[in-house]
Design a protein around this motif. Sequence first.
Motif, PDB file in Angstrom:
ATOM      1  N   TRP A 167      12.510  45.744  54.870  1.00 44.76           N
ATOM      2  CA  TRP A 167      13.435  45.777  53.730  1.00 44.76           C
ATOM      3  C   TRP A 167      13.109  44.675  52.725  1.00 44.76           C
ATOM      4  O   TRP A 167      13.085  44.909  51.510  1.00 44.76           O
ATOM      5  CB  TRP A 167      14.869  45.632  54.226  1.00 44.76           C
ATOM      6  CG  TRP A 167      15.894  45.607  53.130  1.00 44.76           C
ATOM      7  CD1 TRP A 167      16.202  46.650  52.281  1.00 44.76           C
ATOM      8  CD2 TRP A 167      16.733  44.515  52.743  1.00 44.76           C
ATOM      9  NE1 TRP A 167      17.186  46.249  51.394  1.00 44.76           N
ATOM     10  CE2 TRP A 167      17.531  44.964  51.664  1.00 44.76           C
ATOM     11  CE3 TRP A 167      16.888  43.224  53.223  1.00 44.76           C
ATOM     12  CZ2 TRP A 167      18.463  44.134  51.044  1.00 44.76           C
ATOM     13  CZ3 TRP A 167      17.820  42.400  52.613  1.00 44.76           C
ATOM     14  CH2 TRP A 167      18.594  42.851  51.532  1.00 44.76           C
ATOM     15  N   LEU A 168      12.813  43.477  53.215  1.00 40.68           N
ATOM     16  CA  LEU A 168      12.467  42.375  52.310  1.00 40.68           C
ATOM     17  C   LEU A 168      11.172  42.665  51.554  1.00 40.68           C
ATOM     18  O   LEU A 168      11.067  42.384  50.349  1.00 40.68           O
ATOM     19  CB  LEU A 168      12.339  41.069  53.105  1.00 40.68           C
ATOM     20  CG  LEU A 168      13.632  40.540  53.725  1.00 40.68           C
ATOM     21  CD1 LEU A 168      13.347  39.293  54.573  1.00 40.68           C
ATOM     22  CD2 LEU A 168      14.664  40.212  52.648  1.00 40.68           C
ATOM     23  N   MET A 169      10.193  43.240  52.243  1.00 35.66           N
ATOM     24  CA  MET A 169       8.923  43.561  51.573  1.00 35.66           C
ATOM     25  C   MET A 169       9.071  44.736  50.622  1.00 35.66           C
ATOM     26  O   MET A 169       8.277  44.893  49.688  1.00 35.66           O
ATOM     27  CB  MET A 169       7.842  43.852  52.613  1.00 35.66           C
ATOM     28  CG  MET A 169       7.317  42.615  53.317  1.00 35.66           C
ATOM     29  SD  MET A 169       6.570  41.407  52.192  1.00 35.66           S
ATOM     30  CE  MET A 169       5.143  42.335  51.595  1.00 35.66           C
ATOM     31  N   LEU A 170      10.049  45.587  50.837  1.00 34.84           N
ATOM     32  CA  LEU A 170      10.343  46.664  49.895  1.00 34.84           C
ATOM     33  C   LEU A 170      10.823  46.097  48.569  1.00 34.84           C
ATOM     34  O   LEU A 170      10.416  46.562  47.500  1.00 34.84           O
ATOM     35  CB  LEU A 170      11.403  47.601  50.491  1.00 34.84           C
ATOM     36  CG  LEU A 170      12.044  48.625  49.540  1.00 34.84           C
ATOM     37  CD1 LEU A 170      11.024  49.687  49.129  1.00 34.84           C
ATOM     38  CD2 LEU A 170      13.266  49.273  50.190  1.00 34.84           C
ATOM     39  N   LEU A 171      11.684  45.089  48.630  1.00 34.21           N
ATOM     40  CA  LEU A 171      12.308  44.567  47.414  1.00 34.21           C
ATOM     41  C   LEU A 171      11.490  43.477  46.737  1.00 34.21           C
ATOM     42  O   LEU A 171      11.452  43.407  45.494  1.00 34.21           O
ATOM     43  CB  LEU A 171      13.701  44.025  47.745  1.00 34.21           C
ATOM     44  CG  LEU A 171      14.719  45.029  48.289  1.00 34.21           C
ATOM     45  CD1 LEU A 171      16.084  44.366  48.411  1.00 34.21           C
ATOM     46  CD2 LEU A 171      14.814  46.271  47.398  1.00 34.21           C
ATOM     47  N   TRP A 172      10.852  42.606  47.508  1.00 37.87           N
ATOM     48  CA  TRP A 172      10.171  41.450  46.914  1.00 37.87           C
ATOM     49  C   TRP A 172       8.770  41.263  47.493  1.00 37.87           C
ATOM     50  O   TRP A 172       8.455  40.187  48.019  1.00 37.87           O
ATOM     51  CB  TRP A 172      10.986  40.186  47.155  1.00 37.87           C
ATOM     52  CG  TRP A 172      12.363  40.227  46.585  1.00 37.87           C
ATOM     53  CD1 TRP A 172      12.724  40.202  45.271  1.00 37.87           C
ATOM     54  CD2 TRP A 172      13.586  40.306  47.328  1.00 37.87           C
ATOM     55  NE1 TRP A 172      14.087  40.256  45.149  1.00 37.87           N
ATOM     56  CE2 TRP A 172      14.650  40.315  46.381  1.00 37.87           C
ATOM     57  CE3 TRP A 172      13.895  40.348  48.690  1.00 37.87           C
ATOM     58  CZ2 TRP A 172      15.978  40.387  46.774  1.00 37.87           C
ATOM     59  CZ3 TRP A 172      15.211  40.420  49.080  1.00 37.87           C
ATOM     60  CH2 TRP A 172      16.238  40.427  48.127  1.00 37.87           C
ATOM     61  N   PRO A 173       7.903  42.248  47.408  1.00 34.29           N
ATOM     62  CA  PRO A 173       6.579  42.114  48.053  1.00 34.29           C
ATOM     63  C   PRO A 173       5.739  40.979  47.481  1.00 34.29           C
ATOM     64  O   PRO A 173       5.204  40.156  48.227  1.00 34.29           O
ATOM     65  CB  PRO A 173       5.933  43.478  47.811  1.00 34.29           C
ATOM     66  CG  PRO A 173       6.671  44.057  46.641  1.00 34.29           C
ATOM     67  CD  PRO A 173       8.056  43.543  46.733  1.00 34.29           C
ATOM     68  N   GLN A 210       6.628  38.363  45.611  1.00 36.89           N
ATOM     69  CA  GLN A 210       7.248  37.044  45.763  1.00 36.89           C
ATOM     70  C   GLN A 210       7.066  36.510  47.180  1.00 36.89           C
ATOM     71  O   GLN A 210       6.806  35.313  47.367  1.00 36.89           O
ATOM     72  CB  GLN A 210       8.737  37.119  45.418  1.00 36.89           C
ATOM     73  CG  GLN A 210       9.031  37.482  43.972  1.00 36.89           C
ATOM     74  CD  GLN A 210       9.218  38.976  43.766  1.00 36.89           C
ATOM     75  OE1 GLN A 210       8.510  39.785  44.392  1.00 36.89           O
ATOM     76  NE2 GLN A 210      10.153  39.351  42.910  1.00 36.89           N
ATOM     77  N   ILE A 211       7.198  37.381  48.174  1.00 38.70           N
ATOM     78  CA  ILE A 211       7.055  36.940  49.565  1.00 38.70           C
ATOM     79  C   ILE A 211       5.612  36.557  49.867  1.00 38.70           C
ATOM     80  O   ILE A 211       5.346  35.526  50.498  1.00 38.70           O
ATOM     81  CB  ILE A 211       7.553  38.036  50.524  1.00 38.70           C
ATOM     82  CG1 ILE A 211       9.067  38.179  50.402  1.00 38.70           C
ATOM     83  CG2 ILE A 211       7.160  37.720  51.969  1.00 38.70           C
ATOM     84  CD1 ILE A 211       9.644  39.334  51.169  1.00 38.70           C
ATOM     85  N   ILE A 212       4.678  37.375  49.411  1.00 32.06           N
ATOM     86  CA  ILE A 212       3.257  37.063  49.639  1.00 32.06           C
ATOM     87  C   ILE A 212       2.884  35.764  48.946  1.00 32.06           C
ATOM     88  O   ILE A 212       2.215  34.899  49.525  1.00 32.06           O
ATOM     89  CB  ILE A 212       2.362  38.229  49.154  1.00 32.06           C
ATOM     90  CG1 ILE A 212       2.583  39.467  50.049  1.00 32.06           C
ATOM     91  CG2 ILE A 212       0.904  37.826  49.162  1.00 32.06           C
ATOM     92  CD1 ILE A 212       1.879  40.708  49.541  1.00 32.06           C
ATOM     93  N   HIS A 213       3.343  35.575  47.703  1.00 31.83           N
ATOM     94  CA  HIS A 213       3.051  34.347  46.968  1.00 31.83           C
ATOM     95  C   HIS A 213       3.675  33.154  47.678  1.00 31.83           C
ATOM     96  O   HIS A 213       3.037  32.093  47.820  1.00 31.83           O
ATOM     97  CB  HIS A 213       3.579  34.457  45.539  1.00 31.83           C
ATOM     98  CG  HIS A 213       3.390  33.204  44.743  1.00 31.83           C
ATOM     99  ND1 HIS A 213       2.158  32.818  44.245  1.00 31.83           N
ATOM    100  CD2 HIS A 213       4.286  32.232  44.359  1.00 31.83           C
ATOM    101  CE1 HIS A 213       2.284  31.670  43.589  1.00 31.83           C
ATOM    102  NE2 HIS A 213       3.563  31.293  43.653  1.00 31.83           N
ATOM    103  N   GLY A 214       4.915  33.303  48.117  1.00 33.32           N
ATOM    104  CA  GLY A 214       5.577  32.215  48.821  1.00 33.32           C
ATOM    105  C   GLY A 214       4.886  31.854  50.127  1.00 33.32           C
ATOM    106  O   GLY A 214       4.782  30.683  50.478  1.00 33.32           O
ATOM    107  N   TYR A 215       4.394  32.863  50.834  1.00 31.21           N
ATOM    108  CA  TYR A 215       3.699  32.627  52.095  1.00 31.21           C
ATOM    109  C   TYR A 215       2.446  31.808  51.873  1.00 31.21           C
ATOM    110  O   TYR A 215       2.192  30.810  52.569  1.00 31.21           O
ATOM    111  CB  TYR A 215       3.360  33.963  52.749  1.00 31.21           C
ATOM    112  CG  TYR A 215       2.562  33.834  54.026  1.00 31.21           C
ATOM    113  CD1 TYR A 215       3.178  33.474  55.217  1.00 31.21           C
ATOM    114  CD2 TYR A 215       1.193  34.086  54.048  1.00 31.21           C
ATOM    115  CE1 TYR A 215       2.448  33.356  56.401  1.00 31.21           C
ATOM    116  CE2 TYR A 215       0.444  33.962  55.219  1.00 31.21           C
ATOM    117  CZ  TYR A 215       1.096  33.600  56.385  1.00 31.21           C
ATOM    118  OH  TYR A 215       0.366  33.475  57.550  1.00 31.21           O
TER     119      TYR A 215
END
Length: 267
Positions: A248-254, A256-261
């Motif tokens: 669900w998180l990767m559906l909404l903010w793919p 942003q999450i990859i960049h943050g990681y």
Amino acid sequence: MPLAEPMQTALLFGILGLLIGSFLNVVIHRLPRGLSVVSPPSACPACGRRVRALENIPVLSFLLLGGRCRGCAGRIGWRYPVVEALTGLLTAFSAVQLGWGPQLLPGLLLLWALLALTFIDLDTQLLPDAITKPGMLLGVLLNTGVWYGMGQPLFASPLSSLLGLLLGYGSLWLLAMAYLKLTGKHGMGFGDLKLLGMLGAWLGWSAVPMILFIAALTGGLVGIALLAAGRGRHYAIPFGPYLALGGWLMLLWPQQIIHGYFSLLGG
């Protein structure tokens, strides 16, 4: 986007989510038992009395009835209004985040499938093939169909979708086999493999490592909390809900999450 527009979108899809949540309660209860989700109509599990339309209004009916069946006064589980309210809230939030566009309806379908799988897994520690296998196929077909029909991917390119299906299923299979070889025990069921394969088919291969990272992190934190609370080492923690959260998180903010990681890694 003006403030009024997301508020109206949230209200509209929040109401839709409440109605979907009522149906998901039926799916969560009946699907693991091999029962039809469309018939017979909903009834009290204690006395068999058919639930009337005015007694089936999401959340509100539960409150008005005091959480009891009108026929036998048997208790209605709190899980029912919780699923309805959670589905309403997450549907409203997701609709605002996805916006009015081609991703909206498919994204909500994925959300609703993940909610059903989450509660079924919590109840039974099963992830039914009746959801995960069609979910794999639908993810590939949607990404492939939109790519060739509209000239742009829905969530991922056709190749990324297929690779996501293979990577999602294969990565957990390797982990499961390694755990089995090291401990002689099964660490996860094949339903988890199919769920991650489904998410890879929808969101593409690059989402799979992030979903696994989020699931392992959140699952680990919950496991530590349970041990600290004295739940014991033998308490079985289903992995499906954490995979669903990551999806669900990767559906909404793919992005942003990859960049943050990678920012955390110093990249």
